[in-house]
Design a protein around this motif. Structure first.
Motif, short mmCIF file in Angstrom:
data_model
loop_
_atom_site.label_atom_id
_atom_site.label_comp_id
_atom_site.label_asym_id
_atom_site.label_seq_id
_atom_site.Cartn_x
_atom_site.Cartn_y
_atom_site.Cartn_z
N ILE A 1 -11.51 18.08 -13.75
CA ILE A 1 -12.74 17.66 -14.43
C ILE A 1 -13.89 18.60 -14.12
N ARG A 2 -14.29 19.00 -12.94
CA ARG A 2 -15.53 19.71 -12.68
C ARG A 2 -15.52 21.18 -13.16
N PRO B 1 -3.75 7.11 -18.52
CA PRO B 1 -4.74 7.30 -17.07
C PRO B 1 -4.13 6.67 -15.87
N GLY B 2 -3.45 5.42 -15.79
CA GLY B 2 -3.19 4.68 -14.80
C GLY B 2 -1.92 5.42 -14.16
N THR C 1 -7.50 12.92 -18.72
CA THR C 1 -7.75 12.09 -19.74
C THR C 1 -9.30 11.96 -19.63
N GLN C 2 -9.91 11.93 -18.64
CA GLN C 2 -11.33 11.68 -18.40
C GLN C 2 -12.08 12.95 -18.92
N ALA D 1 -11.93 13.20 -22.81
CA ALA D 1 -13.10 12.45 -23.38
C ALA D 1 -14.43 13.07 -23.09
N TRP D 2 -14.77 13.75 -22.03
CA TRP D 2 -16.05 14.36 -21.64
C TRP D 2 -16.03 15.52 -22.81
N GLY D 3 -15.02 16.19 -22.87
CA GLY D 3 -14.95 17.47 -24.09
C GLY D 3 -15.10 17.06 -25.44
N ALA D 4 -14.49 15.94 -25.69
CA ALA D 4 -14.58 15.50 -27.01
C ALA D 4 -16.26 14.88 -27.23
#
Length: 296
Positions: A92-93, A125-126, A135-136, A139-142
């Motif tokens: 993510i980061r 995600p689970g 997955t997160q 979503a951030w990129g989109a």
């Protein structure tokens, strides 16, 4: 084209570097300070290697490289004792730091949007910290691309079960092949009812290249499946490996419980990818025979 690629030490990243280097692209490789690039040792004189980890260092890389496209393959699967923070940092980061640097740089310089090809996941995600974090980030990129389409174009590549020579030992496919090649007495497995879409690395590379070439056919925030389009049960896959290797290993289906929230069906919808004049070229049986014959 000038391409900045993350994760060049990995299986997918190194294969993409080799492919695009042969085609004359200007390649800039972004690696962690501690990353080993042994897979690309013979190419290091022809590419630019950048070492960075902090947001400030990553922003400096974007300013210097000024890439036409960023191809993001770096990730952490969490299989080698990584902490939750390690997985978050890698999945993510790192990506968000790059996206932020791209948008800020393009804004200051008045440049056209930069393409960001992200290697996503098809897992829910689970299933694991890996799938949750991947997955997160998708979503951030989109969301970021949708908010600033004049600065960023984000394409999420939903990659299925990739395999091929030189893959990591920690992965399921490699584990099964090595067990059968070494003719271990017994191999403990789940019931093997899960359906998976296995795609050879050669076909994956061609898909990435085709998406890069046809990027103008995608929206500023978009996604595409990459896989063979065929679902094969884990049981059938393992039995095929045993057959191809000639192993006498006893396959103990049911000896291992399914993990919590196990994905029972993962298969790509390849209609869009095929519309880009792509099709899979390596059937599973042939791909496995090649892999086993190579001994890697």
């Amino acid at each position: 084209m000038r391409i900045l690629l993350t994760g060049p030490s990995g299986f997918l990243g190194s294969a993409l570097v080799r492919f695009w280097a042969e085609r004359g692209h200007d390649l800039w490789l972004l690696a962690r300070p501690s990353s080993c690039l042994d897979r690309l040792e013979d190419l290091l004189a022809t590419v630019k290697v950048m070492r960075a980890s902090t947001p400030g260092e990553l922003a400096a890389v974007i300013r210097e490289a000024m890439p036409d496209a960023v191809v993001h393959t770096a990730c952490s699967y969490g299989r080698k004792g990584e902490s939750a923070l390690d997985v978050l940092d890698a999945n993510i980061r790192l990506g968000i730091s790059l996206l932020q640097a791209i948008m800020e740089h393009n804004s200051l310089e008045g440049l056209p949007p930069t393409l960001f090809l992200n290697t996503g996941t098809v897992l829910e995600p689970g299933v694991s910290l890996y799938s949750l974090s991947k997955t997160q980030f998708s979503a951030w990129g989109a969301a970021l691309a949708a908010s600033k389409p004049q600065r960023l174009k984000f394409i999420d590549i939903r990659l299925q079960q990739m395999y091929g020579p030189g893959d990591d030992d920690s992965k399921f496919i490699t584990h099964v092949i090595e067990a059968c090649r070494q003719n271990v007495p017994r191999l403990a497995l789940t019931m093997g009812e899960q359906l998976r879409d296995f795609i050879h690395i050669d076909d994956v590379i061609l898909a990435y290249d085709r998406i890069l070439e046809r990027q103008h056919e995608f929206a500023e925030s978009d996604a595409i499946d990459v896989g063979s389009g065929d679902a094969v049960s884990i049981r059938s896959f393992v039995e095929l490996v045993k057959q191809v290797t000639g192993a006498e290993t006893v396959l103990e289906f049911g000896a291992v419980a399914y993990r919590a929230k196990e994905a029972m069906l993962c298969v790509a919808d390849t209609r869009r990818l095929r519309s880009l004049d792509w099709h899979p070229t390596v059937p599973l049986t042939i791909g496995l025979r090649r892999l086993i014959d190579l001994g890697c």
